[in-house]
Motif scaffolding. Structure first.
Motif, PDB file in Angstrom:
ATOM      1  N   GLU A  22      32.534  41.720  66.620  1.00  0.00           N
ATOM      2  CA  GLU A  22      31.288  42.426  66.334  1.00  0.00           C
ATOM      3  C   GLU A  22      30.291  41.489  65.649  1.00  0.00           C
ATOM      4  O   GLU A  22      30.681  40.597  64.894  1.00  0.00           O
ATOM      5  N   VAL A  23      29.025  41.724  65.895  1.00  0.00           N
ATOM      6  CA  VAL A  23      27.959  40.893  65.324  1.00  0.00           C
ATOM      7  C   VAL A  23      27.339  41.625  64.137  1.00  0.00           C
ATOM      8  O   VAL A  23      26.854  42.753  64.280  1.00  0.00           O
ATOM      9  N   LEU A  24      27.372  40.983  62.979  1.00  0.00           N
ATOM     10  CA  LEU A  24      26.778  41.575  61.786  1.00  0.00           C
ATOM     11  C   LEU A  24      25.267  41.386  61.828  1.00  0.00           C
ATOM     12  O   LEU A  24      24.769  40.269  61.850  1.00  0.00           O
ATOM     13  N   ARG A  25      24.550  42.511  61.851  1.00  0.00           N
ATOM     14  CA  ARG A  25      23.085  42.455  61.914  1.00  0.00           C
ATOM     15  C   ARG A  25      22.459  42.434  60.521  1.00  0.00           C
ATOM     16  O   ARG A  25      21.428  41.790  60.309  1.00  0.00           O
ATOM     17  N   ALA A  26      23.037  43.172  59.591  1.00  0.00           N
ATOM     18  CA  ALA A  26      22.494  43.223  58.232  1.00  0.00           C
ATOM     19  C   ALA A  26      23.543  43.818  57.303  1.00  0.00           C
ATOM     20  O   ALA A  26      24.400  44.597  57.723  1.00  0.00           O
ATOM     21  N   ASP A  27      23.476  43.438  56.026  1.00  0.00           N
ATOM     22  CA  ASP A  27      24.360  44.027  55.018  1.00  0.00           C
ATOM     23  C   ASP A  27      23.679  43.948  53.660  1.00  0.00           C
ATOM     24  O   ASP A  27      22.867  43.063  53.404  1.00  0.00           O
ATOM     25  N   HIS A  28      24.016  44.901  52.808  1.00  0.00           N
ATOM     26  CA  HIS A  28      23.394  44.945  51.485  1.00  0.00           C
ATOM     27  C   HIS A  28      24.177  45.915  50.602  1.00  0.00           C
ATOM     28  O   HIS A  28      24.797  46.857  51.093  1.00  0.00           O
ATOM     29  N   GLY A  29      24.116  45.663  49.297  1.00  0.00           N
ATOM     30  CA  GLY A  29      24.683  46.616  48.354  1.00  0.00           C
ATOM     31  C   GLY A  29      23.914  47.924  48.406  1.00  0.00           C
ATOM     32  O   GLY A  29      22.682  47.919  48.529  1.00  0.00           O
ATOM     33  N   VAL A  30      24.628  49.040  48.334  1.00  0.00           N
ATOM     34  CA  VAL A  30      23.998  50.344  48.518  1.00  0.00           C
ATOM     35  C   VAL A  30      24.576  51.353  47.543  1.00  0.00           C
ATOM     36  O   VAL A  30      25.717  51.221  47.079  1.00  0.00           O
ATOM     37  N   ALA A  31      23.778  52.341  47.208  1.00  0.00           N
ATOM     38  CA  ALA A  31      24.215  53.435  46.339  1.00  0.00           C
ATOM     39  C   ALA A  31      23.519  54.712  46.792  1.00  0.00           C
ATOM     40  O   ALA A  31      22.523  54.668  47.532  1.00  0.00           O
ATOM     41  N   LEU A  32      24.039  55.836  46.381  1.00  0.00           N
ATOM     42  CA  LEU A  32      23.372  57.105  46.634  1.00  0.00           C
ATOM     43  C   LEU A  32      22.082  57.124  45.834  1.00  0.00           C
ATOM     44  O   LEU A  32      22.054  56.700  44.668  1.00  0.00           O
ATOM     45  N   ALA A  33      20.983  57.558  46.446  1.00  0.00           N
ATOM     46  CA  ALA A  33      19.699  57.592  45.744  1.00  0.00           C
ATOM     47  C   ALA A  33      19.802  58.449  44.494  1.00  0.00           C
ATOM     48  O   ALA A  33      20.551  59.426  44.443  1.00  0.00           O
ATOM     49  N   GLU A  34      19.055  58.083  43.495  1.00  0.00           N
ATOM     50  CA  GLU A  34      19.149  58.732  42.187  1.00  0.00           C
ATOM     51  C   GLU A  34      18.915  60.237  42.263  1.00  0.00           C
ATOM     52  O   GLU A  34      19.571  61.010  41.582  1.00  0.00           O
ATOM     53  N   ARG A  35      17.978  60.676  43.106  1.00  0.00           N
ATOM     54  CA  ARG A  35      17.644  62.093  43.187  1.00  0.00           C
ATOM     55  C   ARG A  35      18.554  62.880  44.126  1.00  0.00           C
ATOM     56  O   ARG A  35      18.429  64.085  44.238  1.00  0.00           O
ATOM     57  N   ALA A  36      19.427  62.181  44.825  1.00  0.00           N
ATOM     58  CA  ALA A  36      20.298  62.864  45.785  1.00  0.00           C
ATOM     59  C   ALA A  36      21.380  63.657  45.059  1.00  0.00           C
ATOM     60  O   ALA A  36      21.776  63.303  43.950  1.00  0.00           O
ATOM     61  N   PRO A  37      21.869  64.735  45.672  1.00  0.00           N
ATOM     62  CA  PRO A  37      22.922  65.530  45.037  1.00  0.00           C
ATOM     63  C   PRO A  37      24.243  64.778  45.019  1.00  0.00           C
ATOM     64  O   PRO A  37      24.552  64.012  45.933  1.00  0.00           O
ATOM     65  N   LEU A  38      25.002  64.979  43.974  1.00  0.00           N
ATOM     66  CA  LEU A  38      26.320  64.363  43.870  1.00  0.00           C
ATOM     67  C   LEU A  38      27.379  65.302  44.422  1.00  0.00           C
ATOM     68  O   LEU A  38      27.417  66.479  44.057  1.00  0.00           O
ATOM     69  N   PRO A  39      28.269  64.815  45.286  1.00  0.00           N
ATOM     70  CA  PRO A  39      29.359  65.671  45.767  1.00  0.00           C
ATOM     71  C   PRO A  39      30.348  65.933  44.649  1.00  0.00           C
ATOM     72  O   PRO A  39      30.478  65.141  43.710  1.00  0.00           O
ATOM     73  N   GLY A  40      31.032  67.055  44.741  1.00  0.00           N
ATOM     74  CA  GLY A  40      32.052  67.373  43.760  1.00  0.00           C
ATOM     75  C   GLY A  40      33.152  66.327  43.747  1.00  0.00           C
ATOM     76  O   GLY A  40      33.363  65.591  44.719  1.00  0.00           O
ATOM     77  N   TYR A  41      33.852  66.246  42.646  1.00  0.00           N
ATOM     78  CA  TYR A  41      34.854  65.197  42.442  1.00  0.00           C
ATOM     79  C   TYR A  41      35.851  65.110  43.590  1.00  0.00           C
ATOM     80  O   TYR A  41      36.160  64.026  44.086  1.00  0.00           O
ATOM     81  N   PHE A  42      36.368  66.257  44.021  1.00  0.00           N
ATOM     82  CA  PHE A  42      37.410  66.239  45.036  1.00  0.00           C
ATOM     83  C   PHE A  42      36.863  66.056  46.447  1.00  0.00           C
ATOM     84  O   PHE A  42      37.636  65.902  47.388  1.00  0.00           O
ATOM     85  N   ARG A  43      35.560  66.062  46.618  1.00  0.00           N
ATOM     86  CA  ARG A  43      34.972  65.734  47.908  1.00  0.00           C
ATOM     87  C   ARG A  43      34.769  64.225  48.052  1.00  0.00           C
ATOM     88  O   ARG A  43      34.533  63.730  49.149  1.00  0.00           O
ATOM     89  N   ARG A  44      34.836  63.507  46.964  1.00  0.00           N
ATOM     90  CA  ARG A  44      34.656  62.059  47.006  1.00  0.00           C
ATOM     91  C   ARG A  44      35.958  61.400  47.445  1.00  0.00           C
ATOM     92  O   ARG A  44      37.034  61.739  46.954  1.00  0.00           O
ATOM     93  N   PRO A  45      35.907  60.469  48.395  1.00  0.00           N
ATOM     94  CA  PRO A  45      37.142  59.849  48.887  1.00  0.00           C
ATOM     95  C   PRO A  45      37.773  58.925  47.856  1.00  0.00           C
ATOM     96  O   PRO A  45      37.073  58.277  47.067  1.00  0.00           O
ATOM     97  N   ARG A  46      39.085  58.853  47.867  1.00  0.00           N
ATOM     98  CA  ARG A  46      39.790  57.881  47.041  1.00  0.00           C
ATOM     99  C   ARG A  46      39.795  56.541  47.766  1.00  0.00           C
ATOM    100  O   ARG A  46      40.000  56.473  48.970  1.00  0.00           O
ATOM    101  N   ALA A  47      39.556  55.479  47.032  1.00  0.00           N
ATOM    102  CA  ALA A  47      39.469  54.150  47.639  1.00  0.00           C
ATOM    103  C   ALA A  47      40.151  53.122  46.749  1.00  0.00           C
ATOM    104  O   ALA A  47      40.370  53.356  45.551  1.00  0.00           O
ATOM    105  N   LEU A  48      40.512  52.004  47.335  1.00  0.00           N
ATOM    106  CA  LEU A  48      41.139  50.892  46.620  1.00  0.00           C
ATOM    107  C   LEU A  48      42.361  51.361  45.836  1.00  0.00           C
ATOM    108  O   LEU A  48      42.557  51.013  44.676  1.00  0.00           O
ATOM    109  N   ARG A  49      43.188  52.158  46.482  1.00  0.00           N
ATOM    110  CA  ARG A  49      44.342  52.750  45.802  1.00  0.00           C
ATOM    111  C   ARG A  49      45.365  51.719  45.340  1.00  0.00           C
ATOM    112  O   ARG A  49      46.148  51.985  44.429  1.00  0.00           O
TER     113      ARG A  49
END
Length: 213
Positions: A22-49
């Motif tokens: 695959e060809v990488l077209r672009a990449d950047h650090g990203v976060a949910l926008a400050e004004r966006a709603p936060l999902p509940g704790y258990f809706r957030r995926p577990r990562a880097l277990r």
């Protein structure tokens, strides 16, 4: 390691996870926008277990939950309920269109994974997919970096447009999907303007959000 060196290391470790061919077209650090709603704790995926919680992370854990419970209002019970549910989603004027199961909702949930230590989230656009990569910011006592892994991903053909919302804040963009949903994200640091060039349709804040076909 300086902040700039850590940033380069994070980018390189994330790029190592781009699928072969695959060809990488672009990449950047990203976060949910400050004004966006936060999902509940258990809706957030577990990562880097596979990583272990560092001493610093253990020490910061009580402070994190204290901040969650006392932010905005002095009502610990109400804040605890909000931490584990989607009450924020019901507030008007939030930049997320579509439910948590929509493509935009899936992206929003994946942007705030549950991890044991601090992590960077990288958004990558290749010629075939849009994907998030989680990169642990923790290191062992011997200096060995923590793990990195691919999280949420979707076929790039499911992404229909990106809308620059620098009228709200620099680096804020809305990303639209074929199901008509869209999510507001924030690209931090330098170079975020190049991200939009990798998307099929680029809009300004003066343009209307396209209607789904």
């Amino acid at each position: 390691m300086s902040r700039m060196e850590r940033g380069r290391d994070t980018v390189e470790r994330a790029r190592a996870l781009v699928p072969a061919g695959e060809v990488l077209r672009a990449d950047h650090g990203v976060a949910l926008a400050e004004r966006a709603p936060l999902p509940g704790y258990f809706r957030r995926p577990r990562a880097l277990r596979s990583e272990r919680r560092t001493l610093g992370s253990w020490l910061m854990l009580p402070l994190y939950w204290a901040a969650r419970l006392t932010t905005a209002t002095w009502n610990p019970v109400e804040r605890l309920v909000e931490a584990f549910t989607e009450r924020e989603e019901k507030k008007p004027g939030k930049p997320l269109h579509g439910g948590w199961s929509s493509m935009a909702g899936q992206l929003a949930r994946a942007l705030v994974p549950r991890t044991k230590n601090n992590r960077a989230v990288m958004l990558q656009v290749t010629d075939r997919r849009l994907q998030l990569v989680y990169v642990s910011q923790a290191r062992s006592f011997t200096g060995v970096p923590g793990p990195a892994e691919v999280g949420w991903a979707t076929d790039v053909r499911n992404v229909t447009w990106i809308r620059d919302r620098s009228d709200v804040a620099g680096g804020v963009h809305e990303i639209g999907f074929v199901d008509g949903s869209w999510c507001s994200v924030h690209f931090g640091g330098h170079g975020w303007r190049r991200m939009a060039e990798a998307f099929p349709l680029r809009l300004s804040h003066l343009d209307q959000v396209p209607n789904p076909a």
